[in-house]
Design a protein around this motif. Structure first.
Motif, mmCIF file in Angstrom:
data_model
loop_
_atom_site.group_PDB
_atom_site.id
_atom_site.type_symbol
_atom_site.label_atom_id
_atom_site.label_comp_id
_atom_site.label_asym_id
_atom_site.label_seq_id
_atom_site.Cartn_x
_atom_site.Cartn_y
_atom_site.Cartn_z
ATOM 1 N N ILE A 1 5.518 4.413 2.110
ATOM 2 C CA ILE A 1 6.093 5.556 2.826
ATOM 3 C C ILE A 1 6.857 5.088 4.061
ATOM 4 O O ILE A 1 7.958 5.580 4.365
ATOM 5 C CB ILE A 1 4.979 6.552 3.208
ATOM 6 C CG1 ILE A 1 4.402 7.196 1.941
ATOM 7 C CG2 ILE A 1 5.511 7.625 4.160
ATOM 8 C CD1 ILE A 1 3.175 8.043 2.177
ATOM 9 N N ARG A 2 6.294 4.124 4.759
ATOM 10 C CA ARG A 2 6.955 3.587 5.953
ATOM 11 C C ARG A 2 8.311 2.971 5.605
ATOM 12 O O ARG A 2 9.303 3.158 6.314
ATOM 13 C CB ARG A 2 6.046 2.552 6.604
ATOM 14 C CG ARG A 2 6.605 1.925 7.858
ATOM 15 C CD ARG A 2 5.572 1.005 8.496
ATOM 16 N NE ARG A 2 6.087 0.338 9.675
ATOM 17 C CZ ARG A 2 5.381 -0.469 10.449
ATOM 18 N NH1 ARG A 2 4.107 -0.696 10.170
ATOM 19 N NH2 ARG A 2 5.924 -1.047 11.518
ATOM 20 N N SER B 1 0.845 -1.196 0.000
ATOM 21 C CA SER B 1 0.000 0.000 0.000
ATOM 22 C C SER B 1 0.876 1.239 0.000
ATOM 23 O O SER B 1 2.095 1.159 0.230
ATOM 24 C CB SER B 1 -0.897 0.010 1.240
ATOM 25 O OG SER B 1 -0.096 0.145 2.414
ATOM 26 N N ILE B 2 0.254 2.392 -0.246
ATOM 27 C CA ILE B 2 0.981 3.657 -0.175
ATOM 28 C C ILE B 2 1.522 3.878 1.238
ATOM 29 O O ILE B 2 2.651 4.338 1.429
ATOM 30 C CB ILE B 2 0.081 4.839 -0.581
ATOM 31 C CG1 ILE B 2 -0.276 4.750 -2.082
ATOM 32 C CG2 ILE B 2 0.761 6.164 -0.273
ATOM 33 C CD1 ILE B 2 0.872 5.032 -3.016
ATOM 34 N N ASP B 3 0.729 3.536 2.237
ATOM 35 C CA ASP B 3 1.164 3.717 3.625
ATOM 36 C C ASP B 3 2.420 2.896 3.914
ATOM 37 O O ASP B 3 3.365 3.399 4.543
ATOM 38 C CB ASP B 3 0.045 3.316 4.596
ATOM 39 C CG ASP B 3 -1.089 4.326 4.622
ATOM 40 O OD1 ASP B 3 -0.877 5.459 4.154
ATOM 41 O OD2 ASP B 3 -2.182 3.975 5.101
ATOM 42 N N GLU B 4 2.446 1.631 3.454
ATOM 43 C CA GLU B 4 3.627 0.804 3.688
ATOM 44 C C GLU B 4 4.810 1.330 2.880
ATOM 45 O O GLU B 4 5.955 1.323 3.350
ATOM 46 C CB GLU B 4 3.371 -0.662 3.340
ATOM 47 C CG GLU B 4 4.565 -1.540 3.702
ATOM 48 C CD GLU B 4 4.353 -3.016 3.431
ATOM 49 O OE1 GLU B 4 5.098 -3.824 4.006
ATOM 50 O OE2 GLU B 4 3.453 -3.365 2.627
ATOM 51 N N SER C 1 -2.828 4.994 -8.318
ATOM 52 C CA SER C 1 -2.024 4.821 -7.098
ATOM 53 C C SER C 1 -0.533 4.719 -7.423
ATOM 54 O O SER C 1 0.307 5.055 -6.584
ATOM 55 C CB SER C 1 -2.497 3.611 -6.288
ATOM 56 O OG SER C 1 -2.561 2.450 -7.068
#
Length: 321
Positions: free
Chosen positions: A18-19, A13-16, A47
């Protein structure tokens, strides 16, 4: 100071994404199931654009997987898809099918091409052939040992990418074997229950951990089953972990180290990225002074599934397969 190789990872995902950028990743492999195989998560063109917008200011690259087995219908859609991927700002696409290369030549001529034919990417001669056709990188088969990896790097002008961590695919069928089996079992169970025979519940065993295969001869080894729009994939029972011997690949000048994060938690993937980032940075800062310290594995071991061994894969085996 030695030149640093790329640390390439997958993201669900985008969140992962960035993490893992925060943890030290230099590049990501993402995509959508219609065009890419065994993806950690699904990224539409929109995305992908969001991923590029998050990554570009930090100098992080976004590669798009277009390595599926192309049928006629999908191949016909490639030119438009590659145009959109290029417009989204992707840095390269990963391909195995020549149809992708042919479509890219006209639809997205500036898009870089990374050749990955899975277990058949085994020789520098074949890699150089695809280099003459336009590829700039070869993704080596996970079945090659250290000597063969180093030999390939020494005999090609292409960038060389190797997987250094995570599970690998050992079997792929275009059929949805799990769903087909479950449907069959459900029908059989329903018929048996009408006859008041056979206990219920034997189909749903261990669903929270995910499905896996066990061989009669190796009851202690579990092979995860990953099923998507492209069929059924059986994965390795162990995880490659080359952290301890990463210096050998660094010495050889390998260009890109891939961490495969499929079927892993974001916590685990972050720990892995941080560990490899540390080793790469320390080695490249002073290669002549570098010495591996066992404690650098602690972060990975703390989150490693106790039923999955950390191994060297094929890196120190004599055979190719």
């Amino acid at each position: 100071m030695a030149a640093k190789p790329e640390l390439l990872v997958t993201a669900a995902s985008i969140d992962e994404l960035i993490r893992l950028m925060d943890a030290g990743a230099d590049a990501f492999l993402i995509g959508e199931a219609r065009y890419g195989l065994r993806l950690a998560g699904s990224f539409t063109v929109e995305s992908i654009k969001q991923a590029v917008e998050a990554a570009r200011p930090r100098g992080v690259k976004i590669y798009v997987a277009v390595n599926n087995l192309m049928d006629n219908e999908t191949a016909a859609m490639l030119p438009e898809y590659l145009k959109q991927v290029a417009a989204a700002g992707a840095d390269a696409v990963v391909f195995g099918d020549p149809a992708v290369l042919m479509a890219a030549r006209t639809a997205a001529p500036d898009l870089k091409l990374h050749w990955n034919a899975e277990m058949t990417s085994t020789s520098y001669g074949t890699a150089n052939f695809w280099g003459r056709k336009g590829a700039v990188r070869v993704v080596l088969a996970r079945e090659l040992n250290m000597e063969q990896v180093i030999e390939t790097k020494a005999n090609t002008a292409l960038e060389v990418q190797v997987q250094v961590h995570g599970m690998t695919n050992i079997y792929h069928s275009k059929r949805s074997l799990v769903h087909s089996y479950a449907d069959y079992q459900s029908q059989t169970l329903s018929a048996q229950l009408q006859d008041n025979s056979a206990p219920a519940g034997h189909i749903a065993a261990d669903q929270e951990r995910g499905l896996y295969l066990i061989e009669v001869e190796r009851p202690d080894e579990r092979y995860p089953i990953y099923e998507d729009d492209n069929g059924t994939h059986i994965m390795s029972s162990d995880d490659i972990c080359m952290l301890e011997n990463l210096h050998e690949l660094l010495e050889a000048g390998i260009d890109s180290f891939k961490i495969e994060g499929i079927l892993k938690s974001p916590d685990y993937n972050e720990a892995v990225v941080r560990s490899y980032r540390k080793v790469i940075d320390l080695y490249c800062e002073a290669p002549e002074l570098y010495e591996f310290e066992e404690q650098w594995l602690d972060g990975i071991r703390a989150l490693q599934d106790p039923q999955r061994e950390l191994s060297f894969g094929f890196f120190f085996k004599e055979q190719v397969y």
